[in-house]
Structure formats: C-alpha cells, structure tokens
Design a protein around this motif. Sequence first.
Motif, short mmCIF file in Angstrom:
data_model
loop_
_atom_site.label_atom_id
_atom_site.label_comp_id
_atom_site.label_asym_id
_atom_site.label_seq_id
_atom_site.Cartn_x
_atom_site.Cartn_y
_atom_site.Cartn_z
N ASN A 65 0.69 -1.37 0.07
CA ASN A 65 -0.11 0.35 0.21
C ASN A 65 1.14 0.88 -0.32
OD1 ASN A 65 0.29 -0.73 2.85
ND2 ASN A 65 -0.94 1.44 3.17
N VAL A 67 0.36 5.45 0.04
CA VAL A 67 -0.10 6.54 -0.01
C VAL A 67 1.10 7.86 -0.70
CG1 VAL A 67 -0.95 8.66 1.66
CG2 VAL A 67 -1.01 6.63 2.70
N ARG A 99 -0.34 3.48 -8.13
CA ARG A 99 -1.17 1.87 -8.37
C ARG A 99 0.18 0.90 -8.54
NH1 ARG A 99 -1.01 0.24 -13.45
NH2 ARG A 99 -1.19 2.33 -14.17
N GLU A 124 -7.07 -1.55 -4.61
CA GLU A 124 -8.71 -0.73 -3.70
C GLU A 124 -7.78 0.74 -3.33
OE1 GLU A 124 -10.09 -2.02 -0.40
OE2 GLU A 124 -11.27 -3.62 -0.98
N THR A 125 -8.84 1.84 -3.39
CA THR A 125 -7.45 3.32 -3.58
C THR A 125 -8.82 4.12 -2.41
OG1 THR A 125 -7.78 5.28 -4.65
CG2 THR A 125 -9.31 4.14 -5.14
N SER A 126 -8.25 4.90 -2.27
CA SER A 126 -9.39 5.79 -0.94
C SER A 126 -8.65 6.83 -0.47
CB SER A 126 -9.96 5.53 0.53
OG SER A 126 -8.33 4.78 0.88
N ARG A 127 -9.39 7.99 -0.60
CA ARG A 127 -8.24 9.33 -0.07
C ARG A 127 -8.75 9.49 1.63
NH1 ARG A 127 -11.38 15.22 -2.37
NH2 ARG A 127 -12.22 15.79 0.35
N VAL A 128 -7.25 9.87 1.25
CA VAL A 128 -6.99 10.04 2.88
C VAL A 128 -6.91 11.53 3.20
CG1 VAL A 128 -4.61 9.82 5.52
CG2 VAL A 128 -5.70 7.83 3.10
N SER A 129 -7.87 12.44 3.37
CA SER A 129 -8.12 13.32 3.28
C SER A 129 -7.51 14.00 4.51
CB SER A 129 -9.47 13.64 3.30
OG SER A 129 -9.61 15.38 3.05
N MET A 139 -3.52 10.17 -1.19
CA MET A 139 -4.27 9.15 -2.05
C MET A 139 -4.10 8.10 -1.51
SD MET A 139 -3.70 9.40 -6.04
CE MET A 139 -6.12 8.40 -5.86
N GLU A 140 -4.59 6.90 -1.48
CA GLU A 140 -4.06 5.98 -1.06
C GLU A 140 -4.31 4.59 -1.85
OE1 GLU A 140 -6.03 3.82 2.37
OE2 GLU A 140 -3.81 2.19 2.52
N VAL A 141 -3.19 3.86 -2.32
CA VAL A 141 -3.77 2.90 -3.14
C VAL A 141 -3.25 1.75 -2.83
CG1 VAL A 141 -3.20 1.53 -5.30
CG2 VAL A 141 -3.57 4.19 -5.41
#
Lengths: 153, 331
Positions: A65, A67, A99, A124-129, A139-141
């Motif tokens: 993973n 960020v 990625r 999977e991806t998400s935003r680490v705001s 952003m995290e992948v």
Amino acid sequence: MEALIQLGIFTFLLFAGFVFGRRAEKKHYRSIFEREDRFRHIVVTNEKVPSPEFIQHDFTMVAGNVVISVDYFKVVSAGLRSLVGGRISAYESLLDRARREAVLRMQEQAQAAGAQTVINTKFETSRVSGNAGQGIGSMEVLAYGTALIPRRA
Amino acid sequence: MTRLAQNPRIPEGINASEEHPLKEFALLFVGVALSLVLLVVILSVMAQQLAPYIPFRWEQQLTQFNGPTDAPWEDLSTDRDEPVAESADGTATADRAVESTTADAKHAAQAAEQILKQQAQESLQALVASLAVSMAIPSEMSFQLHLLDDPAPNAFATLGGHIFVTQGLLAAVSSENALAMVLAHEMAHVKFRHPIQAMSRGALLQLIITMVSGGQGVALNGVLGQTGLLTLLSFNRDMERESDAAAMAGLAQHYGHLAGADEFFSEVLARHGDAGWRAAFETHPGTQERVDAIAARMKLMRTNTETSQPLTPLAESLLAIKAQGEQDASP
C-alpha cells in the motif's frame, strides 16, 4: 496590501508545489521504472483460480500500500480543470504512480516470501483527506493478492 | 493458454499523460481568466443598467439598522457615553461644569461638542433639502447627513441616501457655495443611483468568485475578493463626471451663478497638485479637469450675468464647528 500579501503567498505555494511536486514525480518514476525491471520475474495476474501446475504450492496473502500527497500546484490545476471539465491529468499521474508503487511493494513482499507468482490481485483506493475536504489531500492505493510459493522438496 | 514467463512491459502514456503540466495549467489559466473577465464585464454592464430600477425604498431599508439616527457608524465616530437629550441645554451644562470637577467638565465639553455637531448636521441637512429642490431630486428619495470627526477634507455618498461629510471639508471651504458644490455632487450620485450600481457590481463579482472557487482554494478566494472589492465598489469616472455636471446645474439653479463652486477643488489642487500619472488609475477625474469644467460652465453662464456674484456665507452652526475645529488644531 493584504491582498498583495495573499497573492504572494498563493504564488509562492503554487511555485513551491510545482517545483517540488515535479521533482518528486520525476524521481519516483525513475525509481518505478528501475524496480519494475527488477521485479519483472514475479508475475502478477488477476486470475481467481490457480492453474493445475500450482496445485502443490503454498499460498499466502501479499499486499502493498502507498499514500501519495497532492501538491498545491496539482490542486490549483485540477481546480481550474474542474471549471471546464475534461481529464485531470495532474491527478492521473498521481494515481498511476500510486498503483504501480503498490504493485511493486506487493511484488517485493512476494519475493521475500519466496514466491514467483501472485494471483487474484485486487486494488483498492481511498482518499486520505487532509482536513475535511479542504486544502491538500492525499490518496491511498492498496494492492493485494495471493502469492503462490513452491513447496520445498 | 500459456502462462507469462514475466510481467509484461506496458507502454507509458496510457494511464498518465506525458504532456508537461505547465502547458495544461497555462492554457486553463488563460482560458478561465479570459472568460471570467468577460463574464464580469457583461454582469457589470447589466448591473449598471438594471440597478437603477431597484426601488429606492429597498436601498433605504438596507441601511436602516436601528432606525436612521442610531446608525452604527455614529457610535464609531463619536464617543457618546450619555444620551444627548439629557444635556439639551448646552450653555447651562457648560456653566455648571466650571464649578464641577475636571471629569465633569470633560463630560460637559463633550456634550457641548455633541450639540454643536448636531446643529451643524441639521444645517447641512437643511442645505441639502433646499438643494434637492433645485436639483429635481425625485420625491421618494431622502438624504441623511452625517458629520465625521475626520480632519481630512472628504465627502462621500453611500446606499440609502446617506451622505458623509468630514469636519475637514467644512474647514476647507469658506462659503456655502463651495460646500453646496460638494454636497450637490454627492446628492447627484444618489440621484443617479450610483451607490446601488456599485454595490450590485460588487455583489455579483463576489458571487462569481464564490461560484468559481466553490470554497476551494481559500487563498485564491481571498485575493480575488479583496481586489474585486477595491476596484469595483467605487464609482467610475463617468459617474463622477455625470455627478459633477448635475451638481453644477443644480447650483446654477439654486444660486443663479456658479461663483465659489470650484473653491474646494482649487484648494485641493493648490495643496497637493494634480496627481498627473496617477490620475489614469483613479476613479475621480483629475482635479484640474474638474476645475476647468466648472470654469467652462461659469464662462457659459456669464453671458447673461455680467457682474460678479456675491457668495452666500456658511450657516452659523457650520461656522461654529469650523471655528472649534481650528481651535482643536492650534494648541
């Protein structure tokens, strides 16, 4: 006067974001190219069921993973783009880097486990705001898969 | 189906573009800036055209906070810690103060000053009322005069017919004619609905900025907002010229001549000189230009009235506050 100071701060942030962001991106891509070549023998696929040749292999989950932070220049650039629409290439390179880096880390883990194959890879991806949708975000992948390890005879 | 011996090499530039980010940024920046400017120009013109149709009544309601006499700026400009009504008789209060402590004397002096100020405000109000007739001000419009403690000579008009005059302006004029010229100019602004036009433009600009930035980029928002307010909340030169012309017409109607009308501008000119190159960036026409315009108009009028006209002296209460201002300045 206050307006001028704010304009100065804005320009400085924009400039700093561009210079450092661009440098970091170039450096990261160089490292990505180099490591991709190094890990090319660890084959990463997304098939769900292992083919018969792997029937005797051990398996374990491997994950990578990463960020990556957005820089100020990208934020402003994307903000301008969001007014007119179209592809936000400033963020695309960020996602591309994240990625590939995640896969590389997963491969590194697979190599450490003695595997040469990773199947069933998922992302999977998400935003680490940063602060509730305001200002600079990151952003995290996450990439994870099943590493198939040949059993020692 | 054979298995891959190794991970394939995927060509670059598919998922991420290889275009230089500055190129995209420059293109976007220029494009957005140009369309914003165009939008602002269009909306400004629209605001200017449509704002005069906003009923004056609405404009007045905007500026009525707790009734016209209790406007917040009066509390800012004057340090009023006792009600004016309590010391309605200024001389009596002053007499009593001599025997009393110094603190009381200070209070009494403040009260006396307050009364002086109020009287001056009333005579300004009266002058404006008589000028309003000559200037053909529509009947639904009314003016509220406010005297400010500022020593810099200045006067300005804002929403709802509020006109502010500084004590410095009273000190700078020697006749009612000169004062009337400045007041008539501000009244003309209100008559032509310039304040509401300026405000509409400012509000529209603010709206555009908020829409564009969408809360994003706080710094950008601040910069655009502030520069926008600076440049667009003031009147432009055409507005000033229009008001000057209307003021002169009103003065000619009221006094029958324009003598003394240029006094204030001439004095400003003598004191500071014309700000040559700066004039291009300022909203008011150059001071010299304004003096010349008045002179030209005077020349035009002299054809029917040969003799030089006597100037109307200032009202007594105005002279009093002027004298007091000079007293304050001397020690």
